[in-house]
Design an enzyme around this catalytic site. Structure first.
Site, mmCIF file in Angstrom:
data_model
loop_
_atom_site.group_PDB
_atom_site.id
_atom_site.type_symbol
_atom_site.label_atom_id
_atom_site.label_comp_id
_atom_site.label_asym_id
_atom_site.label_seq_id
_atom_site.Cartn_x
_atom_site.Cartn_y
_atom_site.Cartn_z
ATOM 1 N N LYS A 216 7.653 9.095 26.011
ATOM 2 C CA LYS A 216 8.748 9.924 26.548
ATOM 3 C C LYS A 216 8.807 11.273 25.817
ATOM 4 O O LYS A 216 8.884 12.331 26.441
ATOM 5 C CB LYS A 216 10.068 9.169 26.420
ATOM 6 C CG LYS A 216 11.295 9.989 26.758
ATOM 7 C CD LYS A 216 11.324 10.454 28.205
ATOM 8 C CE LYS A 216 12.278 11.600 28.387
ATOM 9 N NZ LYS A 216 12.323 12.125 29.738
ATOM 10 N N CYS A 272 17.086 18.551 26.996
ATOM 11 C CA CYS A 272 16.091 17.665 26.370
ATOM 12 C C CYS A 272 14.848 18.312 25.778
ATOM 13 O O CYS A 272 14.381 17.868 24.735
ATOM 14 C CB CYS A 272 15.692 16.592 27.374
ATOM 15 S SG CYS A 272 17.085 15.512 27.741
#
Ligand code: NAD
Ligand code: UGA
Length: 463
Positions: A216, A272
């Protein structure tokens, strides 16, 4: 029926779980949060986030097999599978401040799960976490003396805001990491079964826990790296009369490079990319890999350079002073089709121009409330205006900072006629037809292309 709980009703929990509920009518899904106002909004007609297509899915599933609640403890006790999608921001204090992930919300949640569980459960990491977080979670959760067993899975989320519904309905892949024990593999299979209700099996990848957690961070780092790479080249294009769109197309047509994420821009934003790269940098340092850390850190440095370069170019092009000049910023959201302004380059540019004492009018179709909140320290110095025609009225310049399609449909003749001359457009998204705008009379400054300007040089006042 499986009782599924999701802790954290933010962008991720709130947009993934309704879609899961719509594909799994036999399961009961509850989303909980400590934020009562957020839960109330999820229960109302005015959802707390703007995400195209989501309203409809929430309307179809809410009250049937999808429920929102603040009764966290009760729902933990009832759950078989718990997804945790609480926020994992960058730490602002102590060891690793400014880089490491702040895991306090995650750890609190793990302890709360432990305290309220009366049966064994699967706990799924949906939040983005540093590699090997699951190890700490296993230690906390399996430290009970009650004989309960918790299997930890990693199932990172890859959706992008603005396309969350499409991404969750039709993902490139679903990634599930678990322990290579019998119980771990059973837990993996249980989660695979849930996704397989709507995702083809060959798109569901299963790995060990650490590969999943790390993938991720790496996916976000690679995506952001492409943007920083093309933005770095945009600066060179501006010096050499090469055109960044032509370069993007030319290199992206090579299948080995690929055409996605090569749009030069004022910079990448969002909650993010920066946070996850800094987390990766921190991990590399922690594991004694300073060269690897430095390599990835440069992706963030290049992004900050691009934002600063854009604002500086505005000042230089406007005769080296923007003090007291009205400047309309088109877009506050970090990208189109979202109301999210977290780490938005638009707000960075706004702050830089305010430091030059410009008179800023910020317009955006959906993100003004969030922008007002983010700029609360400067709120008296910014005018927030929903109508782009009003925002640009008597302005010296417009800067396009979010690629809302709305901005391609405006009557720029009308806008030009209402502006102070010479009128400037700085297109931080290469969204508009620059030649056409130039022919109307604007001085146009794209990203990574020579400007269309009647003015002699960018900084002739100092020449
Ligand atoms: P968010 O801030 O929108 O939502 C997080 C929610 O968790 C908030 O509503 C908060 O009140 C709640 N929360 C915090 N502590 C809690 C607790 N102890 N109990 C119950 N609720 C609690 O964050 P987000 O954007 O949804 O991101 C969540 C995670 O998913 C992050 O790790 C992020 O990196 C990751 N992620 C985000 C995106 C995205 O597009 N936003 C995409 C993929 C992954
Ligand atoms: C990104 C990833 O795309 C998701 O896969 C991931 O799940 C998510 O982060 C996350 O972990 O939060 P998101 O930030 O929502 O999704 O949006 P993106 O489409 O990736 O755009 C990020 C930023 O990059 C935006 O500011 C966008 O305008 C900018 N961008 C994107 C460019 O400047 N150029 C491009 O070519 C693409």
């Amino acid at each position: 029926m499986t009782n599924i709980l999701c802790i954290g009703a933010g962008y991720v929990g709130g947009s993934t779980m309704p879609i899961m509920a719509s594909h799994c009518p036999e399961h009961r899904i509850v989303i909980v949060d400590i934020n009562e106002a957020r839960i109330a909004a999820w229960q109302s007609d005015q959802l707390p986030i703007y995400e195209p297509g989501l309203d409809e899915i929430v309307r179809q599933t809410r009250g049937k097999n999808l429920f929102f609640s603040t009764e966290i403890n009760r729902h933990i006790a009832e759950a078989d599978i718990i997804f945790v999608s609480v926020n994992t921001p960058t730490k602002t204090f102590g060891q690793g401040a400014g880089r490491a992930a702040d895991l306090q919300y995650w750890e609190k949640t793990a302890r709360q799960i432990l305290e309220n569980s009366t049966s064994s459960k699967i706990v799924v990491e949906k939040s983005t976490l540093p590699v090997r977080t699951a190890e700490a979670m296993e230690r906390i959760l399996n430290s009970n003396g009650s004989g309960l067993h918790f299997d930890i899975l990693s199932n990172p989320e890859f959706l992008a805001e603005g396309t969350a519904v499409r991404d969750m309905q039709n993902p490139d892949r679903v990634l599930i990491g678990g322990r290579e024990t019998e119980s771990g593999q059973k837990a993996v299979e249980r989660l695979v079964e849930i996704y397989a209700q709507w995702v083809p099996r060959d798109r569901i990848i299963t790995t060990n826990l650490w590969s999943s957690e790390l993938s991720k961070l790496v996916a976000n780092a690679f995506l952001a790296q492409r943007i920083s790479s093309i933005n770095a080249i945009s600066a060179l294009c501006e010096k050499t009369e090469a055109d960044i769109n032509e370069v993007s197309n030319a290199i992206g047509r090579d299948e080995r490079i690929g055409r996605y994420f090569l749009r030069a821009s004022v910079g990448f934003g969002g909650s993010c990319f920066k946070k996850d790269i800094l987390n990766l940098v921190y991990l590399c340092e922690h594991y004694g890999l300073p060269e690897v850390a430095k390599y990835w850190e440069q992706v963030v440095a290049m992004n900050e350079y691009q934002e600063a370069r854009f604002a500086a170019n505005m000042v230089t092009s406007m005769f080296n002073t923007i003090a007291g000049k009205r400047i309309a910023l088109f877009g506050a959201a970090f990208k189109a089709n979202t109301d999210d302004t977290r780490e938005s380059p638009a707000l960075e540019v706004c702050r830089a121009l305010l430091a030059e004492q410009a008179d800023i009018v910020l317009t955006d179709p959906y993100a003004l409330d969030n922008a007002r909140y983010d700029l609360s320290d400067l709120v008296n110095r910014v005018t927030f205006e929903i109508d782009p025609y009003v925002a640009s009225f008597r302005a010296h310049a417009i800067a396009i900072l979010t690629e809302w399609s709305l901005y391609t449909q405006l009557d720029y003749e009308r806008i030009y006629n209402s502006m102070v001359k010479p009128a400037f457009i700085f297109d931080g998204r290469n969204l508009l037809d620059h030649k056409k705008l130039y022919e109307m009379g604007f001085n146009v400054y794209p990203i990574g292309k020579p400007p269309f300007t009647r003015l002699l040089t960018n900084n002739f006042m100092h020449a």
